[in-house]
Design a protein around this motif. Structure first.
Motif, PDB file in Angstrom:
ATOM      1  N   ASN B  62       0.860  -1.189   0.000  1.00 19.68           N
ATOM      2  CA  ASN B  62       0.000   0.000   0.000  1.00 19.68           C
ATOM      3  C   ASN B  62       0.893   1.234   0.000  1.00 19.68           C
ATOM      4  N   ALA B  63       0.810   1.983  -1.087  1.00 19.61           N
ATOM      5  CA  ALA B  63       1.604   3.211  -1.150  1.00 19.61           C
ATOM      6  C   ALA B  63       0.659   4.393  -0.968  1.00 19.61           C
ATOM      7  N   TYR B  64       0.928   5.190   0.055  1.00 15.77           N
ATOM      8  CA  TYR B  64       0.079   6.363   0.314  1.00 15.77           C
ATOM      9  C   TYR B  64       0.761   7.597  -0.266  1.00 15.77           C
ATOM     10  N   LEU B  65      -0.021   8.368  -1.032  1.00 16.87           N
ATOM     11  CA  LEU B  65       0.557   9.539  -1.677  1.00 16.87           C
ATOM     12  C   LEU B  65       0.457  10.742  -0.755  1.00 16.87           C
ATOM     13  N   LYS B  66       1.307  11.743  -1.016  1.00 13.98           N
ATOM     14  CA  LYS B  66       1.284  12.970  -0.213  1.00 13.98           C
ATOM     15  C   LYS B  66      -0.015  13.698  -0.449  1.00 13.98           C
ATOM     16  N   GLN B  67      -0.442  14.467   0.580  1.00 13.25           N
ATOM     17  CA  GLN B  67      -1.739  15.148   0.513  1.00 13.25           C
ATOM     18  C   GLN B  67      -1.785  16.181  -0.625  1.00 13.25           C
ATOM     19  N   ASN B  68      -0.646  16.774  -0.961  1.00  7.46           N
ATOM     20  CA  ASN B  68      -0.660  17.861  -1.955  1.00  7.46           C
ATOM     21  C   ASN B  68      -0.588  17.355  -3.395  1.00  7.46           C
TER      22      ASN B  68
END
Lengths: 228, 298
Positions: B62-68
């Protein structure tokens, strides 16, 4: 037929049983091997059917070179030799017939050939009528004749007997000796270790005397030569 | 060897076994107990292996991306991940979708809590990656970690490591146990056969004197050993196969509540039969050879 050239035997425990034996036995001979107990007679005999191996020297039996003989081939040598012992070595749970048949069964002779050959052999030793008896139901002489039938059934070229009359009374011993004479008459070589003075001196044959592991005497129509 | 000979050797082997009833019984029992424990260990080990394969197969990154990161950028990153070697599938889960999934997972009771977040979704965009080969999962995770715009990568390493370590331990204990038992069973069999040989020394002696081959003499004792081995395998095999079948049926093919599929009975029984009967025969033959060896030296 049987040839030994400078044969020595020392057991692993250091006992020197034979010290330089030279002997030549031709086909059809009848030979007594005599000598005191522990002189090397048994070893001499055991070398012939390769129960023991020589420490040194050459042995030829029935065309087999004993020192070169592979373990795998030993059964073939033994099939060309019949052995007879003082204690008969019969299987107590088998009948006379089965004891003789056993020798053929275990070398893979088909059942249909076995019956005739066993009955012939039993006939030859004069015990065809006792085929269904167990060894325990027979006299010592009869048991030894069964053992002889077993040694003969494979038509060996040589019969080796280690004191075959050692357990028998004099009369019976003579019957057994007559049987050996008949076997010899048909051309089978016989080598017999014996302590029986009377027999050796009466039924005159070649005598090989072994003392302290050496042949001290080898004469045709010899005498027993010891006092026991 | 002809059929006739085979028949004789089998007959002789059976005769010996019957003649020494109690020793035969003891040897068969030893083999049976050994194989019972071996079989049970095997059932656990095979299922453990199945479990680890299953878990490894389920393993995903699971790769979580940055909020921006914008939605277009997220698509771009997804494409980059897809291009990595060894990646079999990639699924892009936008934060809105993630929120819905969470709602669904938590159910009605927590709707109130989630309601508070409905305008300000705290979840990041997520990329779910599956490796073609489970073993490559970690290296793929490492590569994804290096991509710009990726905040955090969860590769499930810790859980899996723990599981594997536990499974290894289970297997090692099983191996030690089984080896010890196999040695004991061999010892008992060779003793049984030694006794039958001892009672037949004279017979063997005569066989040798009249020129029977060593193999001819050996065969009855080998068949004796093989019979002990095979008979000793039948009972434990039946017990384990039946027990497994009942457990499998009761659990409906899965292990406890974890949705982990057990190996189907027929498939397991096949492997079990191969190992148990194979080992039974090996133990028997070995016992036979060891015990007869000494007596053939004439």
């Amino acid at each position: 037929m049987i040839e030994m050239q400078d044969v020595w035997k020392e057991y692993p425990n250091g006992a020197k049983a034979l010290n330089g034996i030279n002997v030549h036995i031709t086909k059809g001979e009848f030979v007594y091997v005599v000598g005191p107990s522990g002189a090397g007679k048994s070893t001499f005999i055991k070398l012939m059917y390769r129960e023991e191996r020589p420490t040194k020297g050459h042995i030829f039996v029935n065309g087999f070179n004993i020192e070169r003989l592979k373990d795998r081939k030993v059964p073939l040598l033994r099939r060309s030799i019949g052995v007879v012992f003082q204690d008969f070595k019969l299987l107590p749970q088998l009948t006379a017939y089965e004891n003789v048949a056993f020798a053929l069964e275990v070398i893979g002779i088909p059942k249909r050939h076995i019956k005739r050959r066993v009955m012939d052999a039993l006939d030859w030793v004069g015990l065809a009528d006792k085929a269904e008896m167990l060894p325990s139901q027979m006299s010592g002489g009869e048991q030894q004749r069964i053992a002889i039938a077993r040694a003969l059934v494979n038509n060996p070229a040589v019969i080796i007997a280690d004191e075959p009359t050692g357990n028998l009374d004099p009369d019976t011993s003579w019957e057994i000796m007559k049987l050996f004479q008949r076997i010899n008459d048909r051309g089978t070589t016989i080598v017999m270790a014996t302590h029986n003075k009377e027999i050796v001196n009466t039924m005159r044959k070649r005598v090989i005397a072994i003392e302290a592991g050496q042949i001290v005497r080898d004469e045709e129509k010899g005498l027993y030569g010891y006092d026991d | 060897m002809t059929i006739r000979m085979l028949g004789r050797h089998l007959r002789e082997g059976c005769k010996n076994l019957l003649r020494n009833g109690w020793m035969t019984f003891a040897s068969i029992s030893a083999v049976a107990i050994t194989l019972l424990i071996l079989g049970a260990t095997l059932v656990i080990a095979l299922n453990a292996q199945q479990l680890s394969n299953y878990v490894a197969g389920q393993l995903q990154v699971n790769a979580y991306l940055k909020q921006n990161v914008s939605s277009a950028q997220a698509q771009q990153i997804t494409a980059e991940v897809k291009a990595l070697p060894g990646v079999s599938s990639v699924r892009y889960v936008p934060k809105q979708q993630g929120f819905k999934d969470l709602q669904q997972r938590l159910g009605k009771d927590y709707q109130d809590v989630l309601q508070g977040f409905s305008n300000k979704n705290p979840l990041p965009d997520k990329i779910v990656v599956q490796a073609a080969d489970p073993k490559q999962t970690l290296s793929i995770a490492q590569k994804i970690r290096a991509l710009p715009g990726v905040d955090r990568v969860d590769d499930g390493k810790q859980v899996v490591d723990k599981l594997f370590r536990f499974l290894d331990l289970v297997r090692n204990i099983g191996v030690v146990f089984v080896v010890g038992l196999v040695v004991m069973a061999m010892f008992l069999i060779s003793n049984t056969i030694k006794i039958t040989i001892f009672s037949r020394r004279r017979e063997i002696e005569i066989m040798k004197l009249v020129g029977a081959t060593n193999w001819f003499i050996r065969w009855p004792f080998l068949t004796e050993g093989i019979i002990i081995g095979v008979v000793g395998a039948v009972l434990p095999f039946a017990i384990i196969a039946y027990a497994y079948h009942s457990v499998y049926a009761r659990l409906g093919g899965t292990f406890l509540a974890v949705a982990f599929p057990l190996i189907p009975t027929a498939q397991l029984a096949q492997k079990l039969a191969l190992v148990m009967f194979g080992l039974g025969i090996v133990i028997g033959v070995w016992g036979g050879i060891m015990s007869v060896r000494k007596f053939l030296k004439i």
